[in-house]
Each structure stands twice: as structure tokens, then as C-alpha cells.
Design a protein around this motif. Structure first.
Motif, PDB file in Angstrom:
ATOM      1  N   VAL A   1      29.180  27.813  36.468  1.00  0.00           N
ATOM      2  CA  VAL A   1      29.088  29.191  35.978  1.00  0.00           C
ATOM      3  C   VAL A   1      30.448  29.851  35.740  1.00  0.00           C
ATOM      4  O   VAL A   1      30.519  30.966  35.244  1.00  0.00           O
ATOM      5  N   GLY A   2      31.541  29.164  36.102  1.00  0.00           N
ATOM      6  CA  GLY A   2      32.866  29.783  35.990  1.00  0.00           C
ATOM      7  C   GLY A   2      33.466  29.649  34.599  1.00  0.00           C
ATOM      8  O   GLY A   2      32.980  28.871  33.769  1.00  0.00           O
TER       9      GLY A   2
ATOM     10  N   ILE B   1      24.593  35.853  35.829  1.00  0.00           N
ATOM     11  CA  ILE B   1      24.834  34.514  36.388  1.00  0.00           C
ATOM     12  C   ILE B   1      23.527  33.731  36.430  1.00  0.00           C
ATOM     13  O   ILE B   1      22.595  34.099  37.152  1.00  0.00           O
TER      14      ILE B   1
ATOM     15  N   TYR C   1      45.209  40.713  44.782  1.00  0.00           N
ATOM     16  CA  TYR C   1      45.035  39.541  43.937  1.00  0.00           C
ATOM     17  C   TYR C   1      45.846  39.585  42.677  1.00  0.00           C
ATOM     18  O   TYR C   1      46.539  38.655  42.310  1.00  0.00           O
TER      19      TYR C   1
ATOM     20  N   LEU D   1      33.349  38.457  51.962  1.00  0.00           N
ATOM     21  CA  LEU D   1      32.000  38.134  51.511  1.00  0.00           C
ATOM     22  C   LEU D   1      31.035  38.472  52.637  1.00  0.00           C
ATOM     23  O   LEU D   1      31.399  38.385  53.822  1.00  0.00           O
TER      24      LEU D   1
ATOM     25  N   MET E   1      30.782  44.405  45.070  1.00  0.00           N
ATOM     26  CA  MET E   1      29.784  43.643  44.299  1.00  0.00           C
ATOM     27  C   MET E   1      28.412  43.873  44.937  1.00  0.00           C
ATOM     28  O   MET E   1      28.215  43.533  46.116  1.00  0.00           O
TER      29      MET E   1
ATOM     30  N   HIS F   1      27.231  33.608  47.754  1.00  0.00           N
ATOM     31  CA  HIS F   1      27.260  34.970  47.195  1.00  0.00           C
ATOM     32  C   HIS F   1      28.474  35.144  46.294  1.00  0.00           C
ATOM     33  O   HIS F   1      28.389  35.719  45.211  1.00  0.00           O
ATOM     34  N   GLY F   2      29.629  34.649  46.739  1.00  0.00           N
ATOM     35  CA  GLY F   2      30.885  34.860  45.998  1.00  0.00           C
ATOM     36  C   GLY F   2      30.923  34.128  44.674  1.00  0.00           C
ATOM     37  O   GLY F   2      31.620  34.541  43.755  1.00  0.00           O
ATOM     38  N   ILE F   3      30.190  33.032  44.581  1.00  0.00           N
ATOM     39  CA  ILE F   3      30.239  32.272  43.324  1.00  0.00           C
ATOM     40  C   ILE F   3      29.022  32.578  42.454  1.00  0.00           C
ATOM     41  O   ILE F   3      29.151  32.880  41.277  1.00  0.00           O
TER      42      ILE F   3
ATOM     43  N   ARG G   1      40.995  35.069  53.918  1.00  0.00           N
ATOM     44  CA  ARG G   1      39.645  35.279  53.386  1.00  0.00           C
ATOM     45  C   ARG G   1      38.777  35.726  54.540  1.00  0.00           C
ATOM     46  O   ARG G   1      38.858  35.157  55.628  1.00  0.00           O
TER      47      ARG G   1
ATOM     48  N   ARG H   1      41.022  29.758  38.777  1.00  0.00           N
ATOM     49  CA  ARG H   1      41.697  28.759  39.610  1.00  0.00           C
ATOM     50  C   ARG H   1      42.315  27.680  38.719  1.00  0.00           C
ATOM     51  O   ARG H   1      41.701  27.286  37.720  1.00  0.00           O
TER      52      ARG H   1
ATOM     53  N   VAL I   1      36.058  42.719  46.748  1.00  0.00           N
ATOM     54  CA  VAL I   1      37.320  42.069  46.369  1.00  0.00           C
ATOM     55  C   VAL I   1      38.447  43.082  46.506  1.00  0.00           C
ATOM     56  O   VAL I   1      38.312  44.220  46.049  1.00  0.00           O
TER      57      VAL I   1
ATOM     58  N   THR J   1      39.820  36.463  38.475  1.00  0.00           N
ATOM     59  CA  THR J   1      40.859  35.447  38.652  1.00  0.00           C
ATOM     60  C   THR J   1      40.326  34.073  38.251  1.00  0.00           C
ATOM     61  O   THR J   1      39.122  33.832  38.255  1.00  0.00           O
TER      62      THR J   1
ATOM     63  N   PHE K   1      42.141  38.391  50.263  1.00  0.00           N
ATOM     64  CA  PHE K   1      41.385  38.274  49.013  1.00  0.00           C
ATOM     65  C   PHE K   1      40.235  39.260  48.933  1.00  0.00           C
ATOM     66  O   PHE K   1      39.834  39.699  47.881  1.00  0.00           O
TER      67      PHE K   1
ATOM     68  N   LEU L   1      27.166  42.085  48.197  1.00  0.00           N
ATOM     69  CA  LEU L   1      27.458  40.652  48.331  1.00  0.00           C
ATOM     70  C   LEU L   1      28.872  40.431  48.855  1.00  0.00           C
ATOM     71  O   LEU L   1      29.167  39.413  49.486  1.00  0.00           O
TER      72      LEU L   1
HETATM   73  C1  LIG Z   1      30.005  39.197  38.509  1.00  0.00           C
HETATM   74  C2  LIG Z   1      30.649  38.655  39.510  1.00  0.00           C
HETATM   75  C3  LIG Z   1      30.836  37.208  39.739  1.00  0.00           C
HETATM   76  C4  LIG Z   1      30.494  36.577  40.943  1.00  0.00           C
HETATM   77  N1  LIG Z   1      30.802  35.262  40.855  1.00  0.00           N
HETATM   78  C5  LIG Z   1      31.305  34.981  39.635  1.00  0.00           C
HETATM   79  C6  LIG Z   1      31.327  36.204  38.895  1.00  0.00           C
HETATM   80  C7  LIG Z   1      31.829  36.334  37.495  1.00  0.00           C
HETATM   81  C8  LIG Z   1      31.738  33.664  39.212  1.00  0.00           C
HETATM   82  C9  LIG Z   1      32.643  32.991  40.200  1.00  0.00           C
HETATM   83  N2  LIG Z   1      33.315  33.551  41.248  1.00  0.00           N
HETATM   84  C10 LIG Z   1      34.028  32.603  41.906  1.00  0.00           C
HETATM   85  C11 LIG Z   1      33.794  31.382  41.303  1.00  0.00           C
HETATM   86  C12 LIG Z   1      34.378  30.077  41.849  1.00  0.00           C
HETATM   87  C13 LIG Z   1      35.126  29.265  40.970  1.00  0.00           C
HETATM   88  C14 LIG Z   1      36.176  29.931  40.172  1.00  0.00           C
HETATM   89  O1  LIG Z   1      36.110  29.799  38.942  1.00  0.00           O
HETATM   90  O2  LIG Z   1      37.076  30.566  40.741  1.00  0.00           O
HETATM   91  C15 LIG Z   1      32.938  31.602  40.227  1.00  0.00           C
HETATM   92  C16 LIG Z   1      32.387  30.596  39.272  1.00  0.00           C
HETATM   93  C17 LIG Z   1      34.857  32.767  43.113  1.00  0.00           C
HETATM   94  C18 LIG Z   1      35.269  34.162  43.329  1.00  0.00           C
HETATM   95  N3  LIG Z   1      34.404  35.163  43.592  1.00  0.00           N
HETATM   96  C19 LIG Z   1      35.093  36.318  43.771  1.00  0.00           C
HETATM   97  C20 LIG Z   1      36.476  36.040  43.586  1.00  0.00           C
HETATM   98  C21 LIG Z   1      37.589  37.040  43.689  1.00  0.00           C
HETATM   99  C22 LIG Z   1      36.576  34.680  43.325  1.00  0.00           C
HETATM  100  C23 LIG Z   1      37.805  33.868  43.093  1.00  0.00           C
HETATM  101  C24 LIG Z   1      38.752  33.963  44.192  1.00  0.00           C
HETATM  102  C25 LIG Z   1      39.072  32.746  44.952  1.00  0.00           C
HETATM  103  O3  LIG Z   1      38.273  31.832  45.103  1.00  0.00           O
HETATM  104  O4  LIG Z   1      40.174  32.753  45.455  1.00  0.00           O
HETATM  105  C26 LIG Z   1      34.512  37.640  44.062  1.00  0.00           C
HETATM  106  C27 LIG Z   1      33.068  37.756  43.924  1.00  0.00           C
HETATM  107  N4  LIG Z   1      32.364  37.324  42.858  1.00  0.00           N
HETATM  108  C28 LIG Z   1      31.044  37.579  43.041  1.00  0.00           C
HETATM  109  C29 LIG Z   1      30.891  38.224  44.278  1.00  0.00           C
HETATM  110  C30 LIG Z   1      29.595  38.699  44.836  1.00  0.00           C
HETATM  111  C31 LIG Z   1      32.149  38.348  44.823  1.00  0.00           C
HETATM  112  C32 LIG Z   1      32.423  39.012  46.117  1.00  0.00           C
HETATM  113  C33 LIG Z   1      33.522  39.207  46.735  1.00  0.00           C
HETATM  114  C34 LIG Z   1      29.955  37.230  42.119  1.00  0.00           C
END
Ligand SMILES: C=Cc1c2[nH]c(c1C)Cc1[nH]c(c(CCC(=O)O)c1C)Cc1[nH]c(c(C)c1CCC(=O)O)Cc1[nH]c(c(C)c1C=C)C2
Length: 574
Positions: free
Chosen positions: A527-528, A491, A425, A402, A443, A221-223, A143, A109, A420, A107, A399, A417
Motif C-alpha cells: 500500500v506504500g 487504504i 520528521y 501508535l 490519525m 495501525h501505522g501501515i 518510536r 523509506r 505523528v 515520509t 517519530f 490509530l
Molecule cells: C493515511 C495514513 C496512512 C497510514 N498508513 C499509510 C498511510 C498513507 C501508509 C504507510 N505508512 C507506513 C507505511 C510503511 C512503509 C513505508 O512506506 O514507509 C505505509 C505503507 C509507515 C508509517 N506510518 C506513519 C508514518 C510516519 C510512517 C513512516 C515512518 C516510519 O516508519 O519511520 C504514520 C501513520 N500512518 C497511518 C497511521 C494510523 C499512522 C499513525 C501514527 C496510516
């Protein structure tokens, strides 16, 4: 044509009414502030540009360079036979059709840098294929984090004060939040000599360690899939880092920011002012204002595919596929850069400029010089495991969740980590009855796998994901479809000292290539996908200034932009 329906209830609107941002000409004052170009050479006016890498950064660079430099001739070199890099979407067969699985990103933003992405979507005629998720949808509001042994729904303003207070009072995960935030303004600011610090140490000093271990580490972890105790506070939270130094407190800085304007660098201020001046179509603006995230009917790969189609259609962009760059070298005295592909004896071409959208490690490898151009920037590996179950609603509305670092090992021996809930979503209308099924992505890995010499294979990854889901969500069912994606080095980690490394890279690149090599990518300013697109946009805008693409690193905060309030046309600057 109609805009794609989201199951979250946006009324379809005539396409032409939608997403038609009108960007007025740059106001004189902004042009003046950027400063007049001192000279322009023939090669600046008719650049023959090589772009290394056809991931989102390379494609977006080609897009903006083509738009801003109409005489440019562009060649995009790509090692593999596919475009899009980390934007990977796959369809897996299921009993009654197919299911869409995302390899990494799912997704996007719409806020701030996301406005550029939305403009791009309009230009690429992607609006009708975009699925917008409303901010009021459960996916946006609910969340969760998993701590210590159950899912905790994080407070959201819409839940009401009693629900929020009850959650804070009863959940261990939130135990340190109120004292941490209330006490923050009274804590001493850091020593002036401190040049950087990990986010973990920074937030522990300003708030407390419990917030770091139980909450902030989950967000990280999520970012970044990274370790909060290694990542740089200065690089990833530059405004908070500045607030501590200048206002003596993050909370005070935030309050002042709301009242007087948010501190910004010159480049961000220009960008922000332009965003505010964009004339969005009212119908589109309504959609964007109500949107939490968006995605595409056929997945994130659509963005890369449409960009490539657009570039190919221009007649000015050539794609050299399956052409791994072997070496680049500056041809001294000729103001040219040679790009050699495939091998030392492979074909070579000269270009007036090279834009590297390669990772730092890859760029160092192809550079013909003896020392590294970019100091080592570590990366993490993430395994994403997509699972599709026939039974609906196997997870709570929301969503996903984490997992913070403080979650006990026995609750997370798989070293996951987060998870999702993809069904919530980005419901895929192409999937028959998709709303009645469950689609999840687990993840795994990230910094937990730092230093490992081997990683789980597909079957092991699937087994880890299933065991996690059984423990956390009670899912015992066999998935009808699944896919395991090992995302190696996906990443970059902005660890403590990151900005100093970028400054060193700027010096090296500038010295060796005198403005002919520029760099972009997810290791520079976020990184996004939105960050990569913004970085490409800025690279193109400053293309003829002879820089490297790293000039904005550590730029001072020189302006304040007041947040827009209801009824105001746009914020003011000081
Ligand atoms: C390989 C997996 C990735 C993880 N993080 C990213 C990737 C590609 C990069 C990333 N994820 C998010 C952001 C924040 C800013 C943005 O552009 O949205 C970035 C740069 C937030 C995010 N992470 C997850 C989701 C579904 C979202 C967006 C949802 C939201 O904020 O509403 C899921 C997620 N990503 C990673 C993990 C470990 C994870 C876990 C649930 C790693």
C-alpha cells in the motif's frame, strides 16, 4: 546547486555528486531467465496506451512505460482537476509565514523498493528538494506506543542492553515478547490445508496473543490503519507464512535466511540483484545508507508534480484532466480497447492498451461487462488532523506513537490509530523558526470506523484530535493552524483470502481483455508509495508479455539471496 540541508546534519554535497545511480545493462543471465518474447506485434512496438488515474501509480506507470517503450503514445485520464491522488500537501497561513501540512503520506523509506523512488528523484531533479532524516536522529530511533495509559519508548539497539532489558522487564506492553519469541521454534506448524489466516491468528499461534494485541496491532495501525484480526498473513507477511510451512518456524527461517540467503520469488530475486549491482555515487550512497526516511521541501505532492512535469515535457504524454472514465470495453477482433469519458454519450477513444490505476471498485464500475472484474476488496477511511502549535516541544523526541488495539477504551475513546510528530520528521526550512514550534498529525478511524454510515465532520474531527492530545500529551493550547482531511477509502485492506481474489481478478481480466488491460495500484503488492512505484516498474517491464499485472500473485519462492555484509560487493544467489 546544493542538496537541501536536513536539520539532522547531512553536509551539503555538490548535486552532481549525488544520487547518480548508474544502472548497468541487464546482465545476459537475467534477460535469459525472463525468457525471449515469442512475437511482437505492431501495437506492441507502437503502443497507444490509456492510463486511468493520475495518482502515484498512474504517474509512475506513465514514467516507466515512456522510459521502456520509447515509441509509446500515452494518455492519462484523470477525473479530478489535480494530480497525485493521495499525495496531498497544503500550506496553511500562520502568524509568521506558512506551515506545510501533509494530507496522508509524509515520509518515504529508502530501503529495497525505495531505491527506485530515489532513482526517480534523481531523474526528476528532485534531489535538491529532498530532506533526508538520519537513522541516528531521534525521529528514527524513538518510536512509542501508547499502552495501557502512557507512552512506551520501544527498545532500539542504540539504547544499550540494560535499557532494553529494563524496558522489557517493566513495561506491560512488552510482557509477552521474550517467552513468545523463545518458544516460537518449538510450536507446531499449521495444518497443511490452511490456505490463509489473519495476521492476529497467525502471530498468536506462533508467538502469543499479548504480542498481537499490545504490539503488532499498533504496527498494523501505522501501515494499514487496519484490523490485525482481519488482514491476511499470507498476503502481508508472505515470507513468514512460507517459513512456517517450509522451515516449521519463523525464527528458524529468519536465522537460516541470514546465514544462507533470504528466500525470494524469481521477480524479487531479479530486482534485488539489480539493486545490488547499481553503481551509486559514493556521496549519495553515504547519504542513503545513513537515511531512515526522506521527504520533500514542499511535501509529498512535489513528487507527483515533478513526475507530471517530466511526462508533459516528453511530448508523448497527454493529460486528459477532469475526464472521469465512464466505460471501458474491449473491441473484439480489433485488439483495441475503447475508453469513453464523462457519460454514456461522452467522447470516446480507442487505445491499443489500457493501464488501470483505479481502485478495484472504480474499475468494476467503469467496466462495461455484467460481472465484477475484481472481487470486492474492502477499504478503510482515515481522518488525518494536522495541528500546529506555537509552543515548541509539546511532545517527546521521536517519530510519534501508535495506539494498539489493547489500549483500554477509556484511554482512546476517540478511536485514534496514532499520532505523528511531524516537526521531528520533516522539519520544513521554509517555516520560519519551525524547529521552535510543534507540528503533529492525529490519525483517526481506519478499521475502528468499519460499518459506520456517517463520520465526524471537520469540527468534530478537530475536537477529537484535541481531546486525545490533551489526555495523552497534556496539550491544552489552542492550535494556531489546523487542517482536517477525510481520506475516504484510502487504504485497501488485504483481508484473509486476498491473494485468491487477485487470482480471480487475473482470470477475469485476462479472459475479457486478452492482455490489453493491465492493472496496477496499492491493492496489488503493497500500500506504500514505494510499492506503487515498484508495481508500475514491473508492469512496464512485463508490458509486452500479454499479462494483466497480476501474474506475480502467489509466485513461489525459488531463489535465495544472501544479505550483503560489510566488504562484500554483492550477495550470491542459489
Ligand atoms: C493515511 C495514513 C496512512 C497510514 N498508513 C499509510 C498511510 C498513507 C501508509 C504507510 N505508512 C507506513 C507505511 C510503511 C512503509 C513505508 O512506506 O514507509 C505505509 C505503507 C509507515 C508509517 N506510518 C506513519 C508514518 C510516519 C510512517 C513512516 C515512518 C516510519 O516508519 O519511520 C504514520 C501513520 N500512518 C497511518 C497511521 C494510523 C499512522 C499513525 C501514527 C496510516
Amino acid at each position: 546547486m546544493l542538496l537541501r540541508h536536513s536539520c539532522h546534519g547531512f553536509t551539503p554535497v555538490a548535486r552532481k555528486q549525488l544520487l547518480r545511480p548508474h544502472t548497468p545493462q541487464w546482465p545476459r543471465v537475467l534477460v535469459d531467465r525472463i525468457g525471449p518474447r515469442l512475437y511482437s506485434t505492431h501495437s506492441d512496438r507502437n503502443p497507444d496506451i490509456a492510463i486511468l488515474g493520475a495518482g502515484i501509480s498512474g504517474l509512475a506507470s506513465a514514467y516507466y512505460l515512456l522510459r521502456d517503450h520509447p515509441n509509446a503514445k500515452i494518455t492519462v485520464y484523470e477525473a479530478s482537476d489535480r494530480l497525485g491522488g493521495w499525495l496531498q500537501s497544503h500550506r496553511a497561513p500562520v502568524r509568521d509565514g506558512s506551515v506545510l501540512f501533509e494530507g496522508a503520506l509524509r515520509t518515504i523509506r529508502p530501503a529495497v523498493n525505495g531505491a527506485l523512488t530515489l532513482q526517480l528523484i534523481e531523474d526528476l531533479d528532485l534531489a535538491t528538494d529532498t530532506i533526508f532524516t538520519k537513522s541516528t536522529a531521534p525521529a528514527a530511533r524513538n518510536r512509542y506506543i501508547y499502552y495501557p495509559d502512557h507512552l512506551v519508548r520501544l527498545p532500539h539497539p542504540s539504547f544499550g542492553i540494560f535499557n532494553i532489558l529494563y524496558t522489557i522487564a517493566t513495561e506491560k506492553a512488552l510482557a509477552g515478547v521474550i517467552p513468545g519469541v523463545l518458544g516460537e521454534p518449538f510450536r507446531d506448524p499449521r495444518d497443511e490445508k490452511m490456505s490463509d489466516e489473519s495476521i492476529g491468528e497467525f502471530f498468536s499461534r506462533r508467538f502469543n496473543k499479548s504480542i498481537v494485541d499490545r504490539l503488532a496491532s499498533a504496527v498494523i495501525h501505522g501501515i494499514y490503519a487496519g484490523d490485525i484480526w482481519q488482514l491476511s498473513a499470507k498476503s502481508l507477511f508472505p515470507r513468514l507464512w512460507r517459513d512456517e510451512a517450509v522451515e516449521s518456524s519463523i525464527v528458524t527461517g529468519m536465522v537460516r535466511g541470514r546465514a544462507e540467503g533470504i528466500p525470494m520469488t524469481e521477480q524479487d530475486a531479479d530486482f534485488y540483484m539489480n539493486l545490488k549491482k547499481m553503481q551509486w555515487d559514493p556521496a549519495m550512497k553515504r547519504v542513503i545508507d545513513m537515511t531512515s526516511v526522506f521527504t520533500f521541501k514542499d511535501g509529498s505532492q512535489m513528487l507527483a508534480d515533478r513526475l507530471a512535469e517530466h511526462l508533459m515535457g516528453s511530448g508523448q504524454v497527454t493529460f486528459a484532466m477532469e475526464s472521469p472514465v465512464h466505460a471501458i470495453s474491449a473491441l473484439k477482433g480489433q485488439d483495441l480497447v475503447e475508453v469513453r469519458t464523462k457519460s454514456a454519450a461522452g467522447p470516446s477513444r480507442t487505445h491499443t492498451h489500457v493501464v488501470s490505476a483505479l481502485s478495484p471498485a472504480h474499475l468494476n464500475k467503469v467496466w462495461a461487462g455484467s460481472n465484477a472484474l475484481v472481487p470486492h476488496i474492502p477499504t478503510v477511511n482515515v481522518m488525518t488532523v494536522n495541528l500546529y502549535f506555537r509552543t515548541p516541544n509539546l511532545h517527546p523526541d521521536g517519530f510519534g506513537y501508535l495506539i494498539p488495539q489493547a489500549t483500554p477504551f477509556e484511554q482512546n475513546p476517540e478511536r485514534a490509530l496514532g499520532v505523528v510528530f511531524d516537526t521531528a520528521y520533516a522539519p520544513d526550512p521554509a517555516e520560519a523558526q519551525s524547529a521552535l514550534r510543534t507540528k503533529l498529525t492525529v490519525m483517526l478511524g481506519g478499521h475502528w470506523w468499519d460499518g459506520w454510515s456517517s463520520f465526524p465532520d471537520e469540527q468534530e474531527g478537530l475536537a477529537l484530535a484535541k481531546s486525545l492530545l490533551e489526555r495523552h500529551l497534556g496539550i491544552k493550547e489552542e492550535p494556531e493552524a489546523w487542517r482536517v482531511n477525510m481520506q475516504k477509502d484510502c487504504i485497501p485492506q488485504y483481508v484473509v483470502g486476498h491473494s485468491a481474489k487477485l487470482k480471480e481478478a487475473q482470470n477475469n481480466i485476462s479472459r475479457e481483455f486478452s492482455g490489453r488491460l493491465k492493472v496496477t495500484g496499492n491493492w496489488i503488492a503493497g500500500v506504500g508509495v514505494n510499492d506503487c512505484i515498484r508495481n508500475a516498474y514491473e508492469l512496464s517491464r512485463s508490458f509486452n508479455k500479454g499479462g494483466t499485472g497480476l501474474e506475480q500473485v502467489d509466485a513461489p519462492f525459488t531463489s535465495r539471496i544472501r544479505p550483503v555484509r560489510a566488504g562484500e560487493k554483492h550477495g550470491s544467489e542459489s
